[in-house]
Design an enzyme around this catalytic site. Sequence first.
Site, PDB file in Angstrom:
ATOM      1  N   ASP A  34       0.605  -1.324   0.107  1.00  0.00           N
ATOM      2  CA  ASP A  34       0.040   0.065  -0.257  1.00  0.00           C
ATOM      3  C   ASP A  34       0.822   1.236  -0.090  1.00  0.00           C
ATOM      4  OD1 ASP A  34      -2.714  -1.112   0.281  1.00  0.00           O
ATOM      5  OD2 ASP A  34      -2.093  -2.019   2.022  1.00  0.00           O
ATOM      6  N   MET A 136     -12.669  -1.107  -3.006  1.00  0.00           N
ATOM      7  CA  MET A 136     -12.217  -0.809  -1.476  1.00  0.00           C
ATOM      8  C   MET A 136     -13.576  -0.996  -0.319  1.00  0.00           C
ATOM      9  SD  MET A 136      -9.166  -0.013  -1.664  1.00  0.00           S
ATOM     10  CE  MET A 136      -9.218   0.277   0.287  1.00  0.00           C
ATOM     11  N   GLY A 141      -6.466   4.554   3.338  1.00  0.00           N
ATOM     12  CA  GLY A 141      -5.643   5.402   3.962  1.00  0.00           C
ATOM     13  C   GLY A 141      -5.199   4.426   5.385  1.00  0.00           C
ATOM     14  N   GLY A 175      -9.829  -4.368   2.543  1.00  0.00           N
ATOM     15  CA  GLY A 175     -10.216  -3.607   3.835  1.00  0.00           C
ATOM     16  C   GLY A 175     -11.239  -4.229   4.816  1.00  0.00           C
ATOM     17  N   GLY A 176     -10.661  -4.292   5.747  1.00  0.00           N
ATOM     18  CA  GLY A 176     -11.588  -5.110   6.963  1.00  0.00           C
ATOM     19  C   GLY A 176     -12.079  -6.603   6.774  1.00  0.00           C
TER      20      GLY A 176
HETATM   21  C1  DX5 Z   1      -6.184   0.592   2.947  1.00  0.00           C
HETATM   22  C2  DX5 Z   1      -5.211  -0.362   2.352  1.00  0.00           C
HETATM   23  C3  DX5 Z   1      -5.657  -1.478   2.567  1.00  0.00           C
HETATM   24  C4  DX5 Z   1      -5.192  -2.116   3.982  1.00  0.00           C
HETATM   25  C5  DX5 Z   1      -5.968  -3.372   4.361  1.00  0.00           C
HETATM   26  O1  DX5 Z   1      -6.145   1.696   2.564  1.00  0.00           O
HETATM   27  O2  DX5 Z   1      -5.577  -0.170   0.906  1.00  0.00           O
HETATM   28  O3  DX5 Z   1      -4.648  -2.301   1.893  1.00  0.00           O
HETATM   29  O4  DX5 Z   1      -3.829  -2.465   4.391  1.00  0.00           O
HETATM   30  O5  DX5 Z   1      -5.896  -3.534   5.754  1.00  0.00           O
HETATM   31  P1  DX5 Z   1      -6.896  -4.382   6.599  1.00  0.00           P
HETATM   32  O6  DX5 Z   1      -6.922  -5.426   6.203  1.00  0.00           O
HETATM   33  O7  DX5 Z   1      -6.595  -3.947   8.082  1.00  0.00           O
HETATM   34  O8  DX5 Z   1      -8.274  -3.367   6.599  1.00  0.00           O
HETATM   35 ZN    ZN Z   2      -4.535  -2.043  -0.365  1.00  0.00          ZN
END
Ligand code: DX5
Ligand code: ZN
Length: 216
Positions: A34, A136, A141, A175-176
């Site tokens: 990221d 997303m 972020g 994400g999540g």
């Molecule tokens: C968020 C990133 C994700 C993040 C996911 O902006 O793009 O790749 O690292 O992390 P988790 O799985 O903790 O939501």
């Molecule tokens: Zn990501």
Amino acid sequence: MPLVAPSLLSADFTRLADAADMLNRSEADWFHLDVMDGVFVPNLTFGMPVIEQLKKLSNKPFDVHLMIVQPERYIEAFKQAGADILTVHYEASTHLHRTLHAIKQSGMKAGVALNPHTPVHHLEEVLADIDLVCLMSVNPGFGGQKFIENTYKKIEKLAELRQSSQTNFLIEIDGGVNLTNASKLIDTGADVLVAGNFVFSSSNPIETIKSLKYCK
Ligand code: DX5
Ligand code: ZN
């Protein structure tokens, strides 16, 4: 069976080599990296130099998620650093068609990420040019945020679009993601699961990756 792409955003940055070693030994398919610029998203992470060093430690594909404005300026630099899949944000790309072709021209797979509020139909005219769509499921972020439930609807719509347009991009969810939603995400049409916090905050990341890989 999904592809699993652990996000190093949640790794211990003082021990990135250990994280890479763990991912190499695990059933992770890709490294998810990221990159944030403090402009497109309210956070800063790392860029080409860190990716270049990590690349020396792994042969797994590098899935680089650019959360930066004007991503087209850095396509060649990320290729040189070791990106195999380069994902830009729809919201940050004025000339998306040109950018996608430039990514492919430089020998990488081309991805487009959509923020939670961006409808999937905005990609309709470029679906044939895309190798991966990253939905997303949190506002980009930060790691460790709560999964947005509306994502399931977007996966359904995107899978329909994929079918009706006879294209074959991968659908990635970022994400999540954890074991409470992974199986439903796959059932709905997801192909790739990104997971940061769920993997790296677990007591046994290798087993956690395995549990995502075999959640179906
Ligand atoms: C968020 C990133 C994700 C993040 C996911 O902006 O793009 O790749 O690292 O992390 P988790 O799985 O903790 O939501
Ligand atoms: Zn990501």
